[in-house]
Scaffold this active site. Structure first.
Site, mmCIF file in Angstrom:
data_model
loop_
_atom_site.group_PDB
_atom_site.id
_atom_site.type_symbol
_atom_site.label_atom_id
_atom_site.label_comp_id
_atom_site.label_asym_id
_atom_site.label_seq_id
_atom_site.Cartn_x
_atom_site.Cartn_y
_atom_site.Cartn_z
ATOM 1 N N ASP A 118 -70.963 18.237 6.585
ATOM 2 C CA ASP A 118 -71.203 19.676 6.506
ATOM 3 C C ASP A 118 -69.896 20.275 5.998
ATOM 4 O O ASP A 118 -68.834 20.076 6.609
ATOM 5 C CB ASP A 118 -71.496 20.250 7.895
ATOM 6 N N HIS A 164 -70.511 10.874 7.094
ATOM 7 C CA HIS A 164 -71.616 9.952 6.861
ATOM 8 C C HIS A 164 -71.575 9.386 5.443
ATOM 9 O O HIS A 164 -70.957 9.960 4.544
ATOM 10 C CB HIS A 164 -72.940 10.663 7.123
ATOM 11 N N SER A 196 -60.697 19.030 8.186
ATOM 12 C CA SER A 196 -59.893 18.674 7.036
ATOM 13 C C SER A 196 -60.757 18.666 5.784
ATOM 14 O O SER A 196 -61.662 19.486 5.652
ATOM 15 C CB SER A 196 -59.221 17.322 7.245
#
EC number: 4.1.1.65
Length: 287
Positions: A91, A148, A251
């Protein structure tokens, strides 16, 4: 762009990056009932959608780090496309994307850096990406912080590159040359059906640590030189969309993809919000 941004970037050079990050690493892991009001204030301030979390009750999180690394409930981020579809590892907000031009990656107006330096000077590993594709993603405090797999892949190399810990907030990235090649980072390289793929997990100011599912916590242990570990004998294969690691606080990720007929999503422009497992593009002409 704010007129103070260049001054903030200059100030960031003088900060004791690693000392501050080690302090945050400790504070984020404090488990105490007294942390709860701060967690609730943080959720309100940054607009975290706790309804998407596997555990929506803020009281169930004993520390800041537990909240940052919260899991999502099943079905919240369905896997888009087919095996030829590159999906977002996080995200995040898009910082930049496009072609790698003669081995150089666009950072921001007036700034670029080389694939080789991003990979810690490993020229042999950088060559396959010379005319490939890249996507840079920024994770803000409100985002889900687990990472992911963009494609099915088998781990071949893991590189830890020590460095600075500049903030990677967009207002700083515009004013610090080669920031992703200067910050500490963990780069994982995978073999995929389309060629090599690299995910560069960029450390940053106040990032407590970076973890992977195959090696656990890699930073913050101190190092002076880049290290490259070859993993083929371990046969670590991860499916598209599977968890591969996490940031303990936020980050950026720089995703490197091999040359080929990759069509990036037309909406993949700077400041676009993307969700983990959503389509970033697709290799055409493949089953």
């Amino acid at each position: 762009m704010s007129a103070v941004d260049p001054w903030l970037a200059r100030l960031s050079h003088a900060l004791p990056h690693h000392a501050l990050s080690r302090l945050v690493h400790r504070l984020a892991r404090i488990e105490s009932p007294r942390v709860q009001p701060l967690l609730r204030a943080f959720v309100r301030r940054f607009g975290l959608d706790m309804s998407e979390a596997a555990e929506p009750d803020i009281a169930a999180y004993p520390s800041f780090n537990a909240l940052f690394t919260r899991a999502l409930r099943d079905g919240v981020r369905p896997l888009e496309g087919d095996p030829a579809t590159v999906v977002s590892p996080a995200d995040a907000r898009v910082s930049a994307s496009g072609r790698i031009e003669a081995g150089r990656i666009f950072q921001a107006k007036g700034h670029d850096y080389s694939v080789e330096e991003l990979l810690g000077g490993e020229n042999d590993l950088a060559v396959p990406f010379r005319d490939g594709h890249f996507v840079t993603l920024y994770l803000s405090p409100r985002h889900y912080h687990r990472l992911h797999m963009p494609l099915d892949g088998t781990l071949t190399h893991a590189i830890h590159v020590p460095g600075r810990l500049f903030s990677v907030a967009p207002r700083i990235v515009r004013h610090v040359p080669r920031i992703y090649a200067r910050n500490e980072r963990v780069v994982a390289l995978f073999d995929t059906r389309f060629g090599p793929m690299a995910t560069a997990l960029i450390g940053a100011q106040n990032v407590g640590s970076i973890e992977t599912v195959w090696a656990g916590e890699i930073t913050p242990p101190a190092a002076r030189e880049a290290s490259c570990v070859t993993w083929p004998e371990r046969d670590i294969a991860l499916e598209r969309g599977a968890e591969m690691g996490r940031f303990n606080l936020g980050s950026s990720v720089v995703l490197l993809l091999p040359p080929g007929p990759l069509e990036l999503e037309p909406a993949l422009t700077p400041e676009t919000e993307v969700q983990v497992r959503s389509a970033l593009g697709r290799y055409t002409g493949r089953d």
